[in-house]
Structures are given as C-alpha cells and as structure tokens.
Design an enzyme around this catalytic site. Sequence first.
Site, short mmCIF file in Angstrom:
data_model
loop_
_atom_site.label_atom_id
_atom_site.label_comp_id
_atom_site.label_asym_id
_atom_site.label_seq_id
_atom_site.Cartn_x
_atom_site.Cartn_y
_atom_site.Cartn_z
N LYS A 263 -7.10 -6.24 50.32
CA LYS A 263 -5.88 -6.67 51.02
C LYS A 263 -5.63 -5.71 52.18
CE LYS A 263 -1.52 -6.33 49.24
NZ LYS A 263 -0.86 -5.43 50.21
N GLU B 113 6.15 -10.30 52.27
CA GLU B 113 7.06 -9.33 51.63
C GLU B 113 8.35 -9.20 52.42
OE1 GLU B 113 5.41 -5.50 50.60
OE2 GLU B 113 7.39 -4.67 50.13
O1 KIV Z 1 1.03 -1.91 47.57
C1 KIV Z 1 1.52 -2.85 46.92
O2 KIV Z 1 1.81 -2.72 45.73
C2 KIV Z 1 1.74 -4.11 47.60
C3 KIV Z 1 2.57 -5.14 46.91
C4 KIV Z 1 3.95 -4.68 46.74
C5 KIV Z 1 2.47 -6.46 47.56
O3 KIV Z 1 1.28 -4.29 48.68
#
Ligand code: KIV
Length: 290
Positions: free
Chosen positions: A136, A205
Amino acid sequence: MSTTFQLDTATSRATPTPRPRKRLTVPAIRDHKKEGKTSDPLVMLTAYTARQAQLLDEHCDMLLVGDSLGQVIYGLPTTLQVTVDMMIAHGAAVVRGSYHALVIVDMPFGSYEGSKEQAFETARRIMAETGCAAVKLEGGDSMAETIAFLSSRGIPVMAHVGLTPQAVNVLGGYGARGRSQREHEKILSDGKAVQDAGAFAVVAEGVLEPIAISLTQSLDIPVIGIGASAECDGQVLVTEDMLGMFERVPRFVKKYENLAEVISKAAGKYAEDVRARSFPSSDQTYQPKD
Ligand code: KIV
C-alpha cells in the site's frame, strides 16, 4: 540417516493450531465489487505480529501491516520515522501468522516517492522478504505513474487517499479532508487516477461521508473506508484502537473492548501476587520426582 536434530516445536506459542484455508488473492478482493457494487463488505484490520495475525485471520479478508505500527508499537510521534526494515520484520511475522487473509504491507515514508524505480525496489524487497501479496502507498494522482509502473510489473498496489498520515506536515494535522470544494474534487479525482493506474483497491481515510459515498459509487475498485462511511465497500481500523489499547483515538474509532484496562488489571494482580509471594504457587513450580 539424518544427523540433524529436529526440535519439536509443536507446543510453541509460535505454532498456531493449523487451520488450513485457501488464502484470498488480489483478484478475489478486486472482483468482490461487481458492477460497481459490493453486497458483502470487505473486512480489513491492521496486524503487526504473528500472534495478532493468528487471532484476526479467520475474521478478516485482508490484514494490513500498516505503518501506523510506528505509533502503535514503537511509540513514535508520527509514521514518518518508520523504516522499510521495520515493515519487513512485522510483515513477515504477519504472513507467518495467517492462512486466509490477503496480507498487504505499507510502504513507509521516503521509500517510494523518489521515483518509480525506487518504489519498485522497495516493493520488491517487501514482497520477497515478507511473502505478502501486495503493498500500500499513500497518494492519488501524484502516485498514478508509480502505481502503473508497479502493477504492470507484478506488484499489486492498494492506494490510500483523503487523509494521508505520511503527509501530515503538508496537511497540517490529522483533521478530516474534503471540507472545501477543492479538496472534495481532489479526493474524487485522486480515486479515479489510482483506479486508472491499476490499483486493485483504495483506502479512503478521514473524508466527509458524502464524499466517501460518491467515491465508492464512482469507482469500480473496492473503496475501503476508515473514518469515511458504512457505504464503502469495506472497512479498516487499527486493531489496537478498536481493542481499546489507547485512551486517545480518532473520533472515527469504535472501541470494541477496553484492553488497556484488562492489561493494567492483570499486571496489577500479578504485582500483588509477586509481592505477597503467592506467585509462583505449587501449580507453577517443578518439584523433584519421588
Ligand atoms: O497505517 C495504517 O494502519 C493505515 C490504516 C489506518 C489505513 O494506513
């Protein structure tokens, strides 16, 4: 005859009760949303350790090794100090502790924004050294070229738009996004840009609910909300937040437990027992055999 001594680790805490289930794949998650709709919302939680992953796995479609571990595990003030090595150590633990959920590992700040080649090398290391299936990264339109570069080279990417914590210094805080028309339009165009670039899903978010709903309705890929809307295609929370490990949590967190209190009470009882010499008792000590 093998001369290798095989240690029996069957009773180790690190060996979970085997519960073999097929692991969810990136296409399975992507195709969960059909013709722009998700009937059965996707469940995602963060996980940072093997034991946590073992406990969450059966309930989740996706486990996110979030860079939030910087604050949650390491007590850092922001996620900006998190390193690739930290992500790899925790990512590998979560992959070892899970059978079923798709494991996604965050690319930390500074490890991918420099160039698409830098992003590829970081993602390659993370995938090779953890065994996770996807990474991600934060950013919309500005990351589209990188997302296209990675996804066309075998690296599935989940994007993250709206409140992007790695950009806290640019955003000026962790407040909700989308209050101005400009921000509103940017969140929608960022979502479209990451989808067109090949992201298989996107986290939205801290965005105003009507924007989260429009984003979900306008994209074909799953939109995973956090501080967004129940209408999103799925939800994610930081596990320690929803377990009530911290007093201070964002407004969008629902606490399903109060683990901080449970832990403090247990530690208090242990301390009392130790001081009273009532622990260990005969149940916890070894006596010579007659
Ligand atoms: O770093 C994280 O835990 C996240 C989530 C809150 C989506 O990016």
